[in-house]
Design an enzyme around this catalytic site. Sequence first.
Site, short mmCIF file in Angstrom:
data_model
loop_
_atom_site.label_atom_id
_atom_site.label_comp_id
_atom_site.label_asym_id
_atom_site.label_seq_id
_atom_site.Cartn_x
_atom_site.Cartn_y
_atom_site.Cartn_z
N ILE A 215 14.96 0.57 20.12
CA ILE A 215 14.59 1.82 19.44
C ILE A 215 14.91 3.01 20.33
CG2 ILE A 215 12.67 3.19 18.54
CD1 ILE A 215 11.38 0.56 17.64
N ARG B 202 0.80 -1.22 0.00
CA ARG B 202 0.00 0.00 0.00
C ARG B 202 0.84 1.27 0.00
NH1 ARG B 202 -2.49 0.50 6.17
NH2 ARG B 202 -0.51 0.96 7.21
N GLU B 203 2.14 1.15 0.32
CA GLU B 203 2.89 2.38 0.53
C GLU B 203 4.27 2.40 -0.09
OE1 GLU B 203 3.59 5.51 4.22
OE2 GLU B 203 2.77 3.52 4.57
N HIS C 200 44.56 -13.06 14.48
CA HIS C 200 45.13 -12.04 15.36
C HIS C 200 45.78 -10.94 14.50
CE1 HIS C 200 47.29 -10.27 18.76
NE2 HIS C 200 48.35 -10.21 17.97
#
Length: 478
Positions: free
Chosen positions: A198, A34-35, A457
Amino acid sequence: MSAYDVLIIGSGPGGYVTAIRSAQLGLKTAIIEREHLGGICLNWGCIPTKALLRSSEILHFAQHAKNYGLVLEGTMKPDVKAVVARSRGISARLNAGVGFLMKKNKIDVIWGEAKLSKPGEVIVGKASKPAVQPAHPAPKGTLGEGTYTAKHIIIATGARPRVLPGIEPDGKLIWTYFEAMVPAEIPKSLLVMGSGAIGMEFASFYKGMGSDVTVVEVMPQILPVEDAEISAFARKAFDKQGLKIMTGAKVTKVVKGANSVTATVEADGKATEITAERMISAVGVVGNIENLGLEALGIKTDRGCVVTDGYSRTNVPGIYAIGDVAGPPMLAHKAEHEGVVCIEHIAGLHVHPMEKNLIPGCTYCHPQIASVGLTEAKAKEAGYALKVGRFSFAANGKAIALGEDNGLIKTIFDARTGKLLGAHMIGAEVTELIQGYVVAMGMETTEEELMHTIFPHPTLSEMMKESVLDAYGRALNA
């Protein structure tokens, strides 16, 4: 009416990866979006936040150039407009990349909002938000409103920010991650509600950009899902940076001013008022299950997510759900793997259900945090006798050379069998290191096999082996 083998609702990481695997297996496949292609992760989450955090990291190094024997002339400061533009440009580039992958794999992209009308059928209507057309259109041109059928329908609609009553984001003073990602300017002061991934990533970004940041967390520790020892280590690091952190605290009221918010925070039976120019609500996310027609078809949901089994099947035959909408952990890589397991099972391949205990978690604040498997507390609760190893970044040559010697790697083993139960890290680049332990756990590697694995290393990865050695009293460099 267009018929497909597989219809996928949503083109986030779970949706588009599942579509590609479906096409690889020879199934006629379409995605309904839809987006924007790529979903929240690519456009408003995982990727653009990392671009912002990279800018903050570069600024930090520039401001501390003297630590590396360098002299930079002039004052280093962020160009907010340019920082945001870089982040948005990266999302646009990847969005176009998903469009290319759809074209390459001959996957139709159907633009609009999907609703399940009955098993095997989806009606696509006009999107409630204007659809962003793909940079690389599907081979058959732009498909849109209409009725589509498929033998298998996979719901991959993702999630959105959780909203607390009375503290609803308004896009101006109280932000979600959407607004926090595109600031017109850096606020002088910022209140972050929630200290999960978040919340801490944005707290770290804005602190690095010069904001006075306060984090409020209702749980006793920040980063509540992490091992308590790693959380405590992180808090000390954040305290040293000047981040203000309140745990066991709850925002009970927010009053908006002309250009600020004043929050009432309750902790230990006392109320404190905190005023900040802006506030970020980062109290989790909820699945996008609304307006899909789930109720009419009797598809079971629980606490805002679709209920599924190990192969992502719902209780209605032919309908599946993957990713955030199918419940925690709400992570892009979980969605991708879940989708592949789902589609391979549909195709009749022999595939094992996903083991959620093997899903790594990463937080890209400074210092970074990464983990997989059981925490020490959870392992004890499960009844294991433990061998626990630790190794400090301060004893690693590469970390010292990088100027990043503040960190810790912790490993947890079953004392009886040598099975690796969990690994927890904090420090530079641990989000890249954690996968070594994920592979080890997936292959059921024992402590002995890890001890006899040769690590290069000088690297940060050497600390992983040293932590294993330490669990058995054999650390060589500590």
